[in-house]
Design an enzyme around this catalytic site. Sequence first.
Site, PDB file in Angstrom:
ATOM      1  N   GLY A  35       0.819  -1.198   0.000  1.00 51.77           N
ATOM      2  CA  GLY A  35       0.000   0.000   0.000  1.00 51.77           C
ATOM      3  C   GLY A  35       0.856   1.251   0.000  1.00 51.77           C
ATOM      4  N   CYS A  36       0.275   2.347  -0.432  1.00 49.49           N
ATOM      5  CA  CYS A  36       1.037   3.591  -0.554  1.00 49.49           C
ATOM      6  C   CYS A  36       1.482   4.104   0.808  1.00 49.49           C
ATOM      7  CB  CYS A  36       0.227   4.634  -1.315  1.00 49.49           C
ATOM      8  SG  CYS A  36      -1.456   4.872  -0.716  1.00 49.49           S
ATOM      9  N   TYR A  37       0.525   4.240   1.744  1.00 49.91           N
ATOM     10  CA  TYR A  37       0.903   4.682   3.090  1.00 49.91           C
ATOM     11  C   TYR A  37       1.895   3.696   3.714  1.00 49.91           C
ATOM     12  CZ  TYR A  37      -3.148   7.922   3.516  1.00 49.91           C
ATOM     13  OH  TYR A  37      -4.056   8.933   3.375  1.00 49.91           O
TER      14      TYR A  37
END
Lengths: 343, 343, 343, 343
Positions: C146-148
Amino acid sequence: MKVSIVGVTGYSGLELLRYLRQHPFVEVVSIHSHSMNKKSLEDVTPHLKQLISLPLEKIDPDEIMKKSDLVFLATPSGISKELALPFIEADFPVIDLSGDFRLKEVGEYENWYGTTGASIDILQKFDYGLAEYRDKPLSKWIANPGCYATAAELSLAPLLKSDKLALDSIVIDAKSGISGAGKGLSQMTHYTETHDNMTLYKMNSHQHIPEIIQQLKKWEPRLSAIQFSTSLIPVTRGIFLTAYAKLKEPISDEKLVQLYQAHFEKSPFIRVQEVGHYPVLKQVIGSNYCDIGLAYNPKMNMITIVTVIDNLGKGAAGQAIQNLNIFAGFDERCGLDHIPIYP
Amino acid sequence: MKVSIVGVTGYSGLELLRYLRQHPFVEVVSIHSHSMNKKSLEDVTPHLKQLISLPLEKIDPDEIMKKSDLVFLATPSGISKELALPFIEADFPVIDLSGDFRLKEVGEYENWYGTTGASIDILQKFDYGLAEYRDKPLSKWIANPGCYATAAELSLAPLLKSDKLALDSIVIDAKSGISGAGKGLSQMTHYTETHDNMTLYKMNSHQHIPEIIQQLKKWEPRLSAIQFSTSLIPVTRGIFLTAYAKLKEPISDEKLVQLYQAHFEKSPFIRVQEVGHYPVLKQVIGSNYCDIGLAYNPKMNMITIVTVIDNLGKGAAGQAIQNLNIFAGFDERCGLDHIPIYP
Amino acid sequence: MKVSIVGVTGYSGLELLRYLRQHPFVEVVSIHSHSMNKKSLEDVTPHLKQLISLPLEKIDPDEIMKKSDLVFLATPSGISKELALPFIEADFPVIDLSGDFRLKEVGEYENWYGTTGASIDILQKFDYGLAEYRDKPLSKWIANPGCYATAAELSLAPLLKSDKLALDSIVIDAKSGISGAGKGLSQMTHYTETHDNMTLYKMNSHQHIPEIIQQLKKWEPRLSAIQFSTSLIPVTRGIFLTAYAKLKEPISDEKLVQLYQAHFEKSPFIRVQEVGHYPVLKQVIGSNYCDIGLAYNPKMNMITIVTVIDNLGKGAAGQAIQNLNIFAGFDERCGLDHIPIYP
Amino acid sequence: MKVSIVGVTGYSGLELLRYLRQHPFVEVVSIHSHSMNKKSLEDVTPHLKQLISLPLEKIDPDEIMKKSDLVFLATPSGISKELALPFIEADFPVIDLSGDFRLKEVGEYENWYGTTGASIDILQKFDYGLAEYRDKPLSKWIANPGCYATAAELSLAPLLKSDKLALDSIVIDAKSGISGAGKGLSQMTHYTETHDNMTLYKMNSHQHIPEIIQQLKKWEPRLSAIQFSTSLIPVTRGIFLTAYAKLKEPISDEKLVQLYQAHFEKSPFIRVQEVGHYPVLKQVIGSNYCDIGLAYNPKMNMITIVTVIDNLGKGAAGQAIQNLNIFAGFDERCGLDHIPIYP
């Protein structure tokens, strides 16, 4: 004076609420929404927390007419034409912010809005509410003008009424903030598609075109068409309209500005800029002002008019309250003389 | 091919660096800045960290000519006219991105830029580098067109060259992102004054007006004036230009689009949109594309042309590299065929 | 190497297409979309006009496996877990950009995503693709992080792996651009609600929390919880993550930076900033870089870590291609070594 | 009551003017500017055209004291400390919006602002004007709190005063709009550098750190340090502050919200959000409200506090007027009870 607001959860409805809180003679006694019935308004719009104690009610014309002296319909085009009927039947004052009662010619609504419009006798009852040029005697039913239409009509009025324009030369390039598209969800209002972007939409087909022409023709019946474009710019509020037209005869910048200043001398919300000054969009945000700058280009014998309004102010709620003031006999500026929010 | 970039810390200079990194046949061998001498480029522009190992050097024409085959001057108008001289004297190729060598008539530069321009013999050496219409034989000195000028000229070329326009009716309403104003500090580039705002500036006095007219006159000598406005919109990059003009004779949307598609058939960076489609600003950002949409309004006998470019791409660095490719005999698309950044 | 992209019309799918166009060893041979079958891609996304000649196809695993060597699933969480099955069954390589194969513990997916997850044996096949720390031997099935999660894990890795952190003190305040919410329409992505706004969402319930903890536990099994907040800021792209944690022992800024520089010495996409320098969001946009700045506050015995990535770059498509490069044995930087877009 | 505004052309000065126009008991009788003497205010700030008839005057304390009952100093830190002296000497009321009279310990000003501060006896005369917690008896000299400081102090007050916080665990991640940086030109306020960007600045060195600690220590003398970060987000107005702290003992979300609601029961401008609701930045813009949302994370025994204010409202002009109201014995809400501007 007691008023009700129908469609209070839309952007224009919320703006009516915001302005009317400061009005010395008007009290909002009920607020209504089709879709949000029984929800608390502050759940939908948390900026109102602890500020509005009124419940969000369903739309019951009889109840509204019992409580109020006038109703604002801040509902979308297509909805108002039905909602207004019981009020009209009961001879009860209505200020409608939609496009449903603006076009007076039979068939024009259907041509531009794509559905059947109100009947001709209903249309005739409504006063087109461009506040600076309201018909006398005043009607108790007011069709509040469109946002683009307001800016376009005010831009051209002084030159058109003084017969200075080459009639087939009018080009209007209008830009609007995204709140003009309302709260509805669409690709056009998706942040990622809109931010850092600019889009021309409804090429030669915006429903404000016939509205503008209808009004300009009142001032100059020989006018038959305009070139009118609408684009979205990445701001929340505001219309920035640039109009171009050829003149019948040359003029100086000074004369041009004087003509407008004289024309709007008694219009407190039209602020004509000095020679060499042009308004920026931000200088009217949150207010009912319409600021106009002017320049003459001798090489083209053409004028440029730069006009800015807040689409939710002079383009919707502000002008609706101005119309209320005129109707009720209050000073036009009541509830509207605060300072625009800047920066 | 080896090239040097002077003015590398400005927005156009940085964009040259970004594009050229992907060029198969060109190597940047030195980078130069007047104001930042000896600083590391990555201190000034941290996005380049670990990407550019070249030192930031002062501007020494002899050194540059020793190392390179061509120099880009990505310096402001007023600076290039001096900087270019030693290169011209040494018969060394220059692509200049400023306005200093674009206007060919004596006195025009001074009229619009406010200071004395380059001498007439220097001006004559420079090829006006609108890449799609470069003069043959090619000069080794190229005046890269202005951003607005590029968009305006490409918008009108097909209609003007086919003698379809009513010459005194051209109105251009051009909007630009803020990077067009450069890195300099001013109230106009202050975030708080610019964000959520729109401003018309240089009313009837933008320095691209004579540049556009000069080019249009090459195609249609009878043309003498245009109406041309420039506004700032709150985006970083991009020009959104809307042009209006009357036609000599009616046309259909289909014919109009066909005319443009045929005209630009061999121009890989001009993407004419299908009938009923208009480009949005974002679809060209980060690229050298110029996208054009067209509509005809029979009520006014008027066409609307919507043209978008990235002011730092086709409006500056992209076109400069396209010009380099033409000059060097590479395929026009070298280093420029990547996909625009979206969203 | 030939690849297919499923979900190509989403933001991550489009970004894969954009990056892969520059990849020297990879060719996109087919593109697929569930919702847009048979439409032309350039109708949906006009920035691609004349750039992509591939048709938009429906999703047929057999056809994909005939044409390609690997498939990217750029589909939303909840969709990938079904789509991936035929490929896994056929032993065909998959890089999945959704959250469907990241959480390895039974039940965790259901706890955080709200629906039943993939089966345990499928989950075990997938390699969690934090590129800088990929497991050996490499799996042919990669769950792209995921990006975060990417930003959070890279921020903390050097301190956690060197046992310097007080484990119960980690606070992460992460801010994301709106493209992270995808193309779907919602009030949260409505321009007017998002522009000029900032919103904390999914308080203590973001689905990247268990993903981050799972990875941090690999490095430090005693860690059991973190404080992790996610907010939306009004930009299109980018994650700006600020992490705070107490140290077991004091450190100097210099030592702190050295620790990170040494740790990431062989990681070309992690750019540790010099002492006293902190990355700004814009410096990584359009790229696969992850830039990290560090400071120590002796009064609190606390470090601050500022980490920026492009959520569509290192947070999605960029890292997916980096994972492809590792899987295929290419240099990690292939197709990813261009300059971020700035400004 | 008659007041004068010094520094009226700055953002806080303009906002004082905007708010005071609606105040029922206060009249602005003169406006002053150091740099703009003799210019008309509407030349500098065209949104005020036709709204302010007062001339822009130079700063003459004797003249001000003749006309007015109180003076607002909306001048930058470093200027106020000199400007205020003649008023103090003459025992004339001053509300100062700068940082010059906030820090009470000798040497602290110099440590954080970098220049010599006001003398100790002057500092002692000033009441730190956090309106919800003003000292009694009231002083006639008020140091209006900093914008970040206001948000931080209000966020933590209820928990700190009820001795619930683990004192060494406070982490504050504060984000501000760009108007907080004032009208001055700098790379940090350049549109192109700020738009689509986010930047952490003054790492561990922001001058509001000692101000916050000074106030928190009044409530809890054992507190000695906080972790406090300030970042710029691309909006014009607003502070979005996220505070984290460990608790001495577990609590429920309900209890947490009740504690805050009870604490602020008599504070009309503090709107504590219901359980599970968190304020968005926009809901306070243009107003004096401070909206607070709360959550407890049992896994970390940590609370998250989300607090939003308008930096020019509760963070500057709004609170200054609230302080005026308290000083003058008016209802706290006078001139401040309008609806925030939304959207």
